[in-house]
Design a protein around this motif. Structure first.
Motif, short mmCIF file in Angstrom:
data_model
loop_
_atom_site.label_atom_id
_atom_site.label_comp_id
_atom_site.label_asym_id
_atom_site.label_seq_id
_atom_site.Cartn_x
_atom_site.Cartn_y
_atom_site.Cartn_z
N GLN A 88 0.85 -1.03 -0.06
CA GLN A 88 -0.01 -0.01 -0.07
C GLN A 88 0.95 1.24 0.00
O GLN A 88 2.13 1.32 0.48
N THR A 89 0.32 2.32 -0.61
CA THR A 89 1.12 3.54 -0.52
C THR A 89 0.68 4.20 0.86
O THR A 89 -0.33 3.69 1.75
N ASP A 90 1.43 5.21 1.42
CA ASP A 90 1.33 5.90 2.53
C ASP A 90 0.14 6.40 2.67
O ASP A 90 -0.52 6.52 3.80
N LEU A 91 -0.46 7.02 1.52
CA LEU A 91 -1.66 7.53 1.52
C LEU A 91 -2.87 6.58 1.90
O LEU A 91 -3.89 6.75 2.71
N GLU A 92 -2.85 5.41 1.38
CA GLU A 92 -3.76 4.28 1.68
C GLU A 92 -3.81 4.11 3.10
O GLU A 92 -4.78 3.91 3.71
N LYS A 93 -2.67 3.91 3.49
CA LYS A 93 -2.60 3.78 5.00
C LYS A 93 -2.90 4.61 5.92
O LYS A 93 -3.60 4.19 6.91
N ALA A 94 -2.77 5.92 5.58
CA ALA A 94 -3.45 7.13 6.16
C ALA A 94 -4.93 6.70 6.14
O ALA A 94 -6.00 7.18 7.26
N PHE A 95 -5.61 6.62 5.19
CA PHE A 95 -7.00 6.23 4.96
C PHE A 95 -7.40 5.18 6.05
O PHE A 95 -8.50 5.38 6.54
N ASP A 96 -6.79 3.98 6.16
CA ASP A 96 -7.12 2.93 7.05
C ASP A 96 -6.86 3.53 8.25
O ASP A 96 -7.85 3.11 9.06
N PHE A 97 -6.08 4.39 8.70
CA PHE A 97 -5.72 4.77 9.88
C PHE A 97 -7.15 5.44 10.31
O PHE A 97 -7.47 5.24 11.41
N LEU A 98 -7.54 6.42 9.47
CA LEU A 98 -8.79 7.32 9.82
C LEU A 98 -10.11 6.47 9.97
O LEU A 98 -10.89 6.61 10.90
N ILE A 99 -9.99 5.26 9.02
CA ILE A 99 -11.36 4.58 9.25
C ILE A 99 -11.28 3.74 10.49
O ILE A 99 -12.31 3.65 11.25
N GLU A 100 -10.06 3.36 10.81
CA GLU A 100 -10.17 2.68 12.07
C GLU A 100 -10.33 3.28 13.40
O GLU A 100 -10.99 2.98 14.34
N LYS A 101 -9.82 4.65 13.37
CA LYS A 101 -10.37 5.64 14.34
C LYS A 101 -11.72 6.29 14.36
O LYS A 101 -12.23 6.86 15.29
N GLY A 102 -12.55 5.71 13.22
CA GLY A 102 -14.10 6.26 13.29
C GLY A 102 -14.29 7.50 12.49
O GLY A 102 -15.34 8.09 12.75
N HIS A 103 -13.16 7.89 11.95
CA HIS A 103 -13.53 9.23 11.20
C HIS A 103 -14.19 8.88 9.95
O HIS A 103 -14.10 7.93 9.14
#
Length: 220
Positions: A88-103
């Motif tokens: 994954q790119t770092d941008l995709e990982k950032a999206f995943d992080f936000l989803i995991e945090k409930g954003h």
């Protein structure tokens, strides 16, 4: 540039700063003002710090001997997220992080310009997340986001709107565009709806049956 955190509401969009071409400081400031959370990808952190921006999360694979610890003091409190996966790119990982945090929503800047492959991937990968996260891309010339199957919004006359399919989009019907579409198909690489514009002040309606369609609100 002043720090953010005027609001602290998880319903407001987070902000991701990637590592493409920088946008106008005024645009960046406007987005920072309403962002409850600012994520910076590791490759952009030094550029961001030069602008005196308060960062909440530093995220990336931290390769090439990157040392995230050295930013902890100047950016305190700073959450460091090591995401080493190379599929994954770092941008995709950032999206995943936000989803995991409930954003539920995120604005993205510095994701276009510079390398063409990065720009194309950054924009089109939004299709993978559209059911999980509302993603809006900004740069100095455009605002881009994926459309629901029926979209309506008020625009002033002559506003430039580009309809860009990610793959193939079928049975597109528009109202109040200068070049109307009536049950037509757009296909990336073959036919797009680039550089259309609003016919008259009022509501623009865009509907389609199948596919992923990105709207770009453009300003020259």
């Amino acid at each position: 540039m002043s720090s953010h955190h005027i609001v602290r509401d998880d319903q407001e969009p987070a902000l991701i700063i990637a590592n493409g071409a920088a946008c106008n400081p005024e645009l960046l400031g406007q987005l920072l003002e309403w962002s409850p959370l600012v994520i910076v990808l590791d490759s952009a952190i030094d550029r961001v710090m030069e602008l005196d921006i308060k960062v909440d999360v530093l995220l990336g694979d931290f390769d090439r001997e990157f040392d995230p610890e050295k930013y902890k003091t100047s950016q305190y409190p700073l959450e460091i997220v090591h995401a080493p996966a190379q599929d994954q790119t770092d941008l995709e990982k950032a999206f995943d992080f936000l989803i995991e945090k409930g954003h539920k929503a995120v604005n993205v800047v510095w994701a276009t310009g510079r390398r063409m492959d990065h720009t194309l991937h950054n924009l089109t990968i939004a299709a993978l997340y559209q059911d999980l996260l509302k993603i809006v891309f900004f740069d100095d010339h455009s605002k881009a986001f994926l459309l629901p199957k029926k979209f309506q919004k008020w625009y002033s006359k002559d506003t430039i709107l580009s309809l860009i399919p990610i793959g193939t989009v079928e049975n597109i019907v528009t109202q109040n565009l200068f070049y109307p579409l009536q049950n037509e198909k757009l296909q990336l690489g073959y036919r797009t709806g680039s550089s259309n514009h609003v016919a008259e002040d009022g509501i623009v309606t865009i509907e389609f049956d199948k596919g992923d369609l990105m709207l770009m609100e453009c300003f020259d």
